[in-house]
Design a protein around this motif. Structure first.
Motif, PDB file in Angstrom:
ATOM      1  N   SER A  92       0.828  -1.199   0.000  1.00 42.42           N
ATOM      2  CA  SER A  92       0.000   0.000   0.000  1.00 42.42           C
ATOM      3  C   SER A  92       0.868   1.257   0.000  1.00 42.42           C
ATOM      4  CB  SER A  92      -0.937  -0.005   1.209  1.00 42.42           C
ATOM      5  OG  SER A  92      -0.164   0.009   2.399  1.00 42.42           O
ATOM      6  N   ALA A  93       2.195   1.069   0.162  1.00 42.36           N
ATOM      7  CA  ALA A  93       3.110   2.207   0.166  1.00 42.36           C
ATOM      8  C   ALA A  93       3.491   2.562  -1.268  1.00 42.36           C
ATOM      9  CB  ALA A  93       4.354   1.870   0.970  1.00 42.36           C
ATOM     10  N   ALA A  94       3.990   3.753  -1.452  1.00 45.41           N
ATOM     11  CA  ALA A  94       4.462   4.184  -2.762  1.00 45.41           C
ATOM     12  C   ALA A  94       5.730   3.422  -3.119  1.00 45.41           C
ATOM     13  CB  ALA A  94       4.720   5.680  -2.754  1.00 45.41           C
ATOM     14  N   TRP A  95       5.995   3.338  -4.404  1.00 51.14           N
ATOM     15  CA  TRP A  95       7.137   2.557  -4.861  1.00 51.14           C
ATOM     16  C   TRP A  95       8.446   3.096  -4.309  1.00 51.14           C
ATOM     17  CZ3 TRP A  95      10.947   4.920  -7.661  1.00 51.14           C
ATOM     18  CH2 TRP A  95      10.633   6.161  -8.238  1.00 51.14           C
ATOM     19  N   GLU A  97       8.932   4.545  -1.478  1.00 49.35           N
ATOM     20  CA  GLU A  97       9.060   4.180  -0.065  1.00 49.35           C
ATOM     21  C   GLU A  97       9.580   2.745   0.065  1.00 49.35           C
ATOM     22  OE1 GLU A  97       5.265   4.798   1.706  1.00 49.35           O
ATOM     23  OE2 GLU A  97       5.460   6.968   1.751  1.00 49.35           O
ATOM     24  N   ASN A  98       9.123   1.884  -0.812  1.00 52.55           N
ATOM     25  CA  ASN A  98       9.601   0.502  -0.797  1.00 52.55           C
ATOM     26  C   ASN A  98      11.096   0.437  -1.113  1.00 52.55           C
ATOM     27  OD1 ASN A  98       7.056  -0.470  -0.206  1.00 52.55           O
ATOM     28  ND2 ASN A  98       6.541  -0.835  -2.346  1.00 52.55           N
ATOM     29  N   ILE A  99      11.527   1.228  -2.092  1.00 52.11           N
ATOM     30  CA  ILE A  99      12.952   1.233  -2.446  1.00 52.11           C
ATOM     31  C   ILE A  99      13.777   1.792  -1.286  1.00 52.11           C
ATOM     32  CG2 ILE A  99      14.674   2.283  -3.972  1.00 52.11           C
ATOM     33  CD1 ILE A  99      12.626   2.052  -6.218  1.00 52.11           C
ATOM     34  N   TRP A 100      13.324   2.898  -0.706  1.00 54.96           N
ATOM     35  CA  TRP A 100      14.052   3.507   0.401  1.00 54.96           C
ATOM     36  C   TRP A 100      14.168   2.535   1.577  1.00 54.96           C
ATOM     37  CZ3 TRP A 100      17.346   7.206   0.750  1.00 54.96           C
ATOM     38  CH2 TRP A 100      17.727   7.666   2.007  1.00 54.96           C
ATOM     39  N   GLU A 101      13.080   1.845   1.901  1.00 53.88           N
ATOM     40  CA  GLU A 101      13.101   0.879   3.002  1.00 53.88           C
ATOM     41  C   GLU A 101      14.029  -0.289   2.671  1.00 53.88           C
ATOM     42  OE1 GLU A 101      12.300  -0.872   6.676  1.00 53.88           O
ATOM     43  OE2 GLU A 101      12.099   1.162   5.946  1.00 53.88           O
ATOM     44  N   SER A 102      14.033  -0.712   1.427  1.00 54.96           N
ATOM     45  CA  SER A 102      14.923  -1.786   1.008  1.00 54.96           C
ATOM     46  C   SER A 102      16.379  -1.387   1.188  1.00 54.96           C
ATOM     47  CB  SER A 102      14.642  -2.141  -0.446  1.00 54.96           C
ATOM     48  OG  SER A 102      15.575  -3.050  -0.926  1.00 54.96           O
ATOM     49  N   LEU A 103      16.722  -0.170   0.803  1.00 59.84           N
ATOM     50  CA  LEU A 103      18.090   0.316   0.983  1.00 59.84           C
ATOM     51  C   LEU A 103      18.449   0.443   2.458  1.00 59.84           C
ATOM     52  CD1 LEU A 103      18.201   3.033  -1.804  1.00 59.84           C
ATOM     53  CD2 LEU A 103      19.353   0.812  -1.801  1.00 59.84           C
ATOM     54  N   ARG A 104      17.509   0.912   3.271  1.00 55.57           N
ATOM     55  CA  ARG A 104      17.759   1.053   4.698  1.00 55.57           C
ATOM     56  C   ARG A 104      18.017  -0.307   5.335  1.00 55.57           C
ATOM     57  NH1 ARG A 104      15.762   0.296   9.344  1.00 55.57           N
ATOM     58  NH2 ARG A 104      13.795  -0.526   8.632  1.00 55.57           N
ATOM     59  N   VAL A 105      17.215  -1.290   4.970  1.00 53.95           N
ATOM     60  CA  VAL A 105      17.368  -2.633   5.542  1.00 53.95           C
ATOM     61  C   VAL A 105      18.686  -3.253   5.082  1.00 53.95           C
ATOM     62  CG1 VAL A 105      16.428  -4.972   5.485  1.00 53.95           C
ATOM     63  CG2 VAL A 105      14.911  -3.038   5.831  1.00 53.95           C
ATOM     64  N   ALA A 106      19.057  -3.026   3.823  1.00 56.96           N
ATOM     65  CA  ALA A 106      20.309  -3.592   3.313  1.00 56.96           C
ATOM     66  C   ALA A 106      21.518  -2.987   4.006  1.00 56.96           C
ATOM     67  CB  ALA A 106      20.396  -3.369   1.811  1.00 56.96           C
ATOM     68  N   ALA A 114      13.206  -7.240   9.022  1.00 57.59           N
ATOM     69  CA  ALA A 114      12.396  -6.027   8.867  1.00 57.59           C
ATOM     70  C   ALA A 114      11.402  -6.219   7.730  1.00 57.59           C
ATOM     71  CB  ALA A 114      13.296  -4.833   8.576  1.00 57.59           C
ATOM     72  N   THR A 115      10.293  -5.535   7.830  1.00 53.76           N
ATOM     73  CA  THR A 115       9.266  -5.633   6.801  1.00 53.76           C
ATOM     74  C   THR A 115       9.163  -4.325   6.054  1.00 53.76           C
ATOM     75  OG1 THR A 115       7.557  -4.946   8.337  1.00 53.76           O
ATOM     76  CG2 THR A 115       7.928  -7.313   8.113  1.00 53.76           C
ATOM     77  N   THR A 116       8.671  -4.415   4.854  1.00 55.00           N
ATOM     78  CA  THR A 116       8.482  -3.228   4.034  1.00 55.00           C
ATOM     79  C   THR A 116       7.221  -2.522   4.489  1.00 55.00           C
ATOM     80  OG1 THR A 116       9.517  -4.389   2.207  1.00 55.00           O
ATOM     81  CG2 THR A 116       8.237  -2.438   1.658  1.00 55.00           C
ATOM     82  N   PRO A 117       7.231  -1.177   4.607  1.00 47.71           N
ATOM     83  CA  PRO A 117       6.039  -0.477   5.077  1.00 47.71           C
ATOM     84  C   PRO A 117       4.905  -0.624   4.079  1.00 47.71           C
ATOM     85  CG  PRO A 117       7.661   1.086   4.259  1.00 47.71           C
ATOM     86  CD  PRO A 117       8.312  -0.256   4.273  1.00 47.71           C
ATOM     87  N   GLY A 118       3.730  -0.881   4.607  1.00 44.82           N
ATOM     88  CA  GLY A 118       2.546  -0.981   3.761  1.00 44.82           C
ATOM     89  C   GLY A 118       2.372  -2.321   3.084  1.00 44.82           C
ATOM     90  N   LEU A 119       3.282  -3.248   3.295  1.00 44.56           N
ATOM     91  CA  LEU A 119       3.172  -4.550   2.653  1.00 44.56           C
ATOM     92  C   LEU A 119       2.166  -5.388   3.415  1.00 44.56           C
ATOM     93  CD1 LEU A 119       4.398  -6.118   0.311  1.00 44.56           C
ATOM     94  CD2 LEU A 119       6.018  -7.097   1.901  1.00 44.56           C
ATOM     95  N   THR A 120       1.124  -5.788   2.718  1.00 43.70           N
ATOM     96  CA  THR A 120       0.081  -6.574   3.362  1.00 43.70           C
ATOM     97  C   THR A 120       0.517  -8.012   3.468  1.00 43.70           C
ATOM     98  OG1 THR A 120      -0.975  -6.976   1.245  1.00 43.70           O
ATOM     99  CG2 THR A 120      -1.729  -5.067   2.495  1.00 43.70           C
TER     100      THR A 120
END
Length: 133
Positions: A92-95, A97-106, A114-120
């Motif tokens: 449900s998050a913008a694309w 935001e998913n990329i930014w969270e992926s980079l942060r987790v990496a 960690a989970t991606t924000p908005g991922l159902t």
């Protein structure tokens, strides 16, 4: 006294016989390998064999034929397409935001849970094929 003089010669003779047996076995193996290589060369002289190899190894087709490529190998149809599409997680998050969270987790050590924000959550659909698709 005779045994003292003959014993070293007897040992040398036995070693040489052993070496001769080993070399004869090696020659026999090399002759078999040569015969196999000659058979392979003779196969490549046949145009039909070359054509078959080009079709299977290089995926060549004859003019007028329609080539088909099957993706996924043997177990590609193990999961019905409708079931596979339902198993794809939706965000449900913008694309971005998913990329930014992926980079942060990496970049964070030990953050693999960690989970991606908005991922159902995935629908509970039973066992999956394990292909990661």
């Amino acid at each position: 006294m005779l045994a003292v003089f003959l014993l070293p010669s007897w040992q040398k003779w036995l070693e040489q016989r052993s070496e001769i047996g080993r070399l004869e076995a090696q020659i026999s193996q090399q002759r078999e390998d040569l015969a196999t290589a000659r058979e392979q060369v003779a196969r490549w002289e046949d145009d039909q064999y070359v054509m078959t190899q080009a079709r299977s190894r290089l995926q060549y087709v004859l003019p007028g034929e329609t080539p088909y490529a099957v993706d996924g190998g043997e177990g590609a149809d193990a999961v019905a397409p409708a079931h596979a599409a339902a198993a794809v997680p939706r965000s449900s998050a913008a694309w971005y935001e998913n990329i930014w969270e992926s980079l942060r987790v990496a970049a964070t050590p030990g953050a693999e849970d960690a989970t991606t924000p908005g991922l159902t959550d995935l629908p509970d659909s039973g066992p999956t094929s394990g292909t990661g698709r």
